[in-house]
Design an enzyme around this catalytic site. Sequence first.
Site, PDB file in Angstrom:
ATOM      1  N   GLN A 198       0.819  -1.209   0.000  1.00  0.00           N
ATOM      2  CA  GLN A 198       0.000   0.000   0.000  1.00  0.00           C
ATOM      3  C   GLN A 198       0.854   1.261   0.000  1.00  0.00           C
ATOM      4  O   GLN A 198       0.501   2.269  -0.624  1.00  0.00           O
ATOM      5  CB  GLN A 198      -0.973   0.001   1.177  1.00  0.00           C
ATOM      6  CG  GLN A 198      -0.343  -0.038   2.556  1.00  0.00           C
ATOM      7  CD  GLN A 198      -0.100  -1.454   3.051  1.00  0.00           C
ATOM      8  OE1 GLN A 198       0.003  -2.400   2.276  1.00  0.00           O
ATOM      9  NE2 GLN A 198      -0.005  -1.602   4.368  1.00  0.00           N
TER      10      GLN A 198
ATOM     11  N   SER B 194      18.338 -11.910   1.241  1.00  0.00           N
ATOM     12  CA  SER B 194      19.764 -11.580   1.331  1.00  0.00           C
ATOM     13  C   SER B 194      20.643 -12.793   1.010  1.00  0.00           C
ATOM     14  O   SER B 194      20.224 -13.943   1.162  1.00  0.00           O
ATOM     15  CB  SER B 194      20.096 -11.086   2.737  1.00  0.00           C
ATOM     16  OG  SER B 194      19.399  -9.897   3.018  1.00  0.00           O
TER      17      SER B 194
ATOM     18  N   GLN C 210      24.131 -13.013   7.193  1.00  0.00           N
ATOM     19  CA  GLN C 210      23.019 -12.855   6.249  1.00  0.00           C
ATOM     20  C   GLN C 210      21.905 -13.842   6.529  1.00  0.00           C
ATOM     21  O   GLN C 210      20.726 -13.546   6.318  1.00  0.00           O
ATOM     22  CB  GLN C 210      23.524 -13.006   4.811  1.00  0.00           C
ATOM     23  CG  GLN C 210      24.508 -11.941   4.388  1.00  0.00           C
ATOM     24  CD  GLN C 210      23.997 -10.533   4.652  1.00  0.00           C
ATOM     25  OE1 GLN C 210      22.976 -10.121   4.123  1.00  0.00           O
ATOM     26  NE2 GLN C 210      24.701  -9.791   5.507  1.00  0.00           N
TER      27      GLN C 210
ATOM     28  N   HIS D  23      18.898 -12.660   8.592  1.00  0.00           N
ATOM     29  CA  HIS D  23      17.913 -11.724   8.038  1.00  0.00           C
ATOM     30  C   HIS D  23      16.551 -12.375   7.865  1.00  0.00           C
ATOM     31  O   HIS D  23      15.523 -11.806   8.212  1.00  0.00           O
ATOM     32  CB  HIS D  23      18.383 -11.198   6.672  1.00  0.00           C
ATOM     33  CG  HIS D  23      19.218  -9.965   6.761  1.00  0.00           C
ATOM     34  ND1 HIS D  23      18.772  -8.790   7.297  1.00  0.00           N
ATOM     35  CD2 HIS D  23      20.489  -9.720   6.343  1.00  0.00           C
ATOM     36  CE1 HIS D  23      19.725  -7.868   7.229  1.00  0.00           C
ATOM     37  NE2 HIS D  23      20.771  -8.411   6.658  1.00  0.00           N
TER      38      HIS D  23
ATOM     39  N   GLU E 130      24.868 -11.378  -3.956  1.00  0.00           N
ATOM     40  CA  GLU E 130      24.747 -10.010  -3.454  1.00  0.00           C
ATOM     41  C   GLU E 130      26.049  -9.565  -2.789  1.00  0.00           C
ATOM     42  O   GLU E 130      26.578  -8.490  -3.069  1.00  0.00           O
ATOM     43  CB  GLU E 130      23.592  -9.962  -2.453  1.00  0.00           C
ATOM     44  CG  GLU E 130      23.346  -8.617  -1.820  1.00  0.00           C
ATOM     45  CD  GLU E 130      22.267  -8.678  -0.741  1.00  0.00           C
ATOM     46  OE1 GLU E 130      21.780  -7.605  -0.349  1.00  0.00           O
ATOM     47  OE2 GLU E 130      21.931  -9.794  -0.283  1.00  0.00           O
ATOM     48  N   HIS E 131      26.564 -10.381  -1.893  1.00  0.00           N
ATOM     49  CA  HIS E 131      27.814 -10.087  -1.181  1.00  0.00           C
ATOM     50  C   HIS E 131      28.807 -11.216  -1.419  1.00  0.00           C
ATOM     51  O   HIS E 131      28.449 -12.382  -1.270  1.00  0.00           O
ATOM     52  CB  HIS E 131      27.578  -9.988   0.326  1.00  0.00           C
ATOM     53  CG  HIS E 131      26.470  -9.069   0.728  1.00  0.00           C
ATOM     54  ND1 HIS E 131      25.240  -9.527   1.154  1.00  0.00           N
ATOM     55  CD2 HIS E 131      26.410  -7.718   0.766  1.00  0.00           C
ATOM     56  CE1 HIS E 131      24.461  -8.496   1.449  1.00  0.00           C
ATOM     57  NE2 HIS E 131      25.145  -7.392   1.228  1.00  0.00           N
TER      58      HIS E 131
ATOM     59  N   ASP F  50      27.608  -3.059   5.294  1.00  0.00           N
ATOM     60  CA  ASP F  50      26.224  -2.783   5.671  1.00  0.00           C
ATOM     61  C   ASP F  50      26.089  -1.461   6.403  1.00  0.00           C
ATOM     62  O   ASP F  50      25.014  -0.853   6.377  1.00  0.00           O
ATOM     63  CB  ASP F  50      25.692  -3.901   6.574  1.00  0.00           C
ATOM     64  CG  ASP F  50      25.223  -5.111   5.794  1.00  0.00           C
ATOM     65  OD1 ASP F  50      25.038  -4.994   4.574  1.00  0.00           O
ATOM     66  OD2 ASP F  50      25.059  -6.175   6.414  1.00  0.00           O
TER      67      ASP F  50
ATOM     68  N   GLU G 182      14.220   3.169 -44.054  1.00  0.00           N
ATOM     69  CA  GLU G 182      13.218   2.771 -43.063  1.00  0.00           C
ATOM     70  C   GLU G 182      11.811   3.202 -43.450  1.00  0.00           C
ATOM     71  O   GLU G 182      10.856   2.923 -42.716  1.00  0.00           O
ATOM     72  CB  GLU G 182      13.591   3.352 -41.681  1.00  0.00           C
ATOM     73  CG  GLU G 182      14.871   2.738 -41.122  1.00  0.00           C
ATOM     74  CD  GLU G 182      15.212   3.253 -39.724  1.00  0.00           C
ATOM     75  OE1 GLU G 182      14.537   4.196 -39.251  1.00  0.00           O
ATOM     76  OE2 GLU G 182      16.139   2.702 -39.109  1.00  0.00           O
TER      77      GLU G 182
ATOM     78  N   HIS H 163      10.828  11.968 -41.605  1.00  0.00           N
ATOM     79  CA  HIS H 163      12.168  12.038 -41.036  1.00  0.00           C
ATOM     80  C   HIS H 163      13.134  12.585 -42.099  1.00  0.00           C
ATOM     81  O   HIS H 163      13.905  13.504 -41.840  1.00  0.00           O
ATOM     82  CB  HIS H 163      12.649  10.642 -40.609  1.00  0.00           C
ATOM     83  CG  HIS H 163      12.139  10.188 -39.277  1.00  0.00           C
ATOM     84  ND1 HIS H 163      10.814  10.001 -39.017  1.00  0.00           N
ATOM     85  CD2 HIS H 163      12.812   9.854 -38.120  1.00  0.00           C
ATOM     86  CE1 HIS H 163      10.666   9.583 -37.771  1.00  0.00           C
ATOM     87  NE2 HIS H 163      11.869   9.483 -37.208  1.00  0.00           N
TER      88      HIS H 163
END
Length: 438
Positions: free
Chosen positions: A195, A241, A263, A266, A331-332, A367, A421, A426
């Site tokens: 939301q 993660s 990690q 998480h 990611e890491h 981090d 084209e 053009h």
Amino acid sequence: MPPDGPTRLDASSPGFEKDFSAFLSRNRDTDENVDRIVADIVADVRARGDAALVEYTRKFDRVETDAAGLRVSEAERRAAAAQASAAQREALEFAARRIEAFHRALLPKDVDFTDHTGTRLGARYRPLDSVGVYVPGGTAAYPSSVLMNIVPAKVAGVKRVVMVVPTPGGTLNPLVMLAAEIAGADEIWRIGGAQAVAALAYGTASMRPVDKITGPGNAFVAAAKRRVFGQVGIDLIAGPSEILVVADRHNDPAWIAADLLSQAEHDASSQSVLIADDKAFAGAVIRAVDTELKTLARADIAAASWRDNGAIILVPDLAQSAPIVDRIAAEHVELAMEPDAAEALSQKIAHAGAIFLGRHTPEAIGDYVAGTNHVLPTSRAARFSGGLSVADFLKRTSIVGCSPAALAELGPAALALAEAEGLDAHGRSISIRLNRRG
């Protein structure tokens, strides 16, 4: 089904390729119905605006408020931030200064030159007008994420930064509010989930929409960002993660275990992978993980992550492990080895959100206080994208300027392409000038 314990693979075994491919393709999504639920929420917020936000905030965060109360006032923010300790303020300010310095170094420079035809070419970088920053606030609150998103936006020159953060039970997290103050958030709203993303994208009677949405969140937030992309820009679709540690046998197994769990704690869907060249050392790390788990407040989450998604990959030579690292595209990536060896291996790695060099560079430094950004690509997206940076809050506009002589040199080739084209107008826009230049 996930294995009973971390997956164990040996790059020297005949079945490695099949097993490794199966490991890479494992789905860590937590709910197949997320997209359907998010679609309904986004449509509802678009249709009913503030009324929908008030209802969802009551339902999900247990906060009784009207539309006017959705925005956190300056007085509320200051009162909450004042609850943070002096040491916490000092740490956040220290981190903010380092993040700002690093991202200022990343600012691109405008380009402006005239080529050999006399055509002026250039590129100008300008900040976005407004950005929405999503900050998680459910099972854990992350003031570091506030800094990682808002500081680069302000370095880029974004004038209106809108922060949204869920406040379960109505409680404003002091460190999150303090980080918002330090980073320079212009508006703070006590809304979260899909939301909040919908409100940022489409606006309501109370909230003006933004041009781009950044920041990590849960599966519902990620699905909502995917759904509103096009109406607004987004940074990336953040998944669970990940950490990949490449470690030789000279490491303390307890250090590597702590890194893997950094990690895993998480989320149960997070993933921790160890690449090692010594079976005995890998076994010692597994035992150290079991020991470390006994000390963690989030041990249940970390244990589930390690059991269901973790992996140990044995290789004959760490120096030749780059192809495996690149296929994981984590990611890491920690390279826990001697500095020269870590640097040499890092030069061979093409796909990683962030690389941490040497035994004394735990991922957690990135981090919080290294200065680089911790909003990074997950789920192998490092193959085609990088982490959040100041560039995400800028847009590039190209500049072209032709003199009569430059148009005379460029025009015939452009005219030939326009005719090929089948785009007569053009071509006409070029030929009419070539025939009438003065």
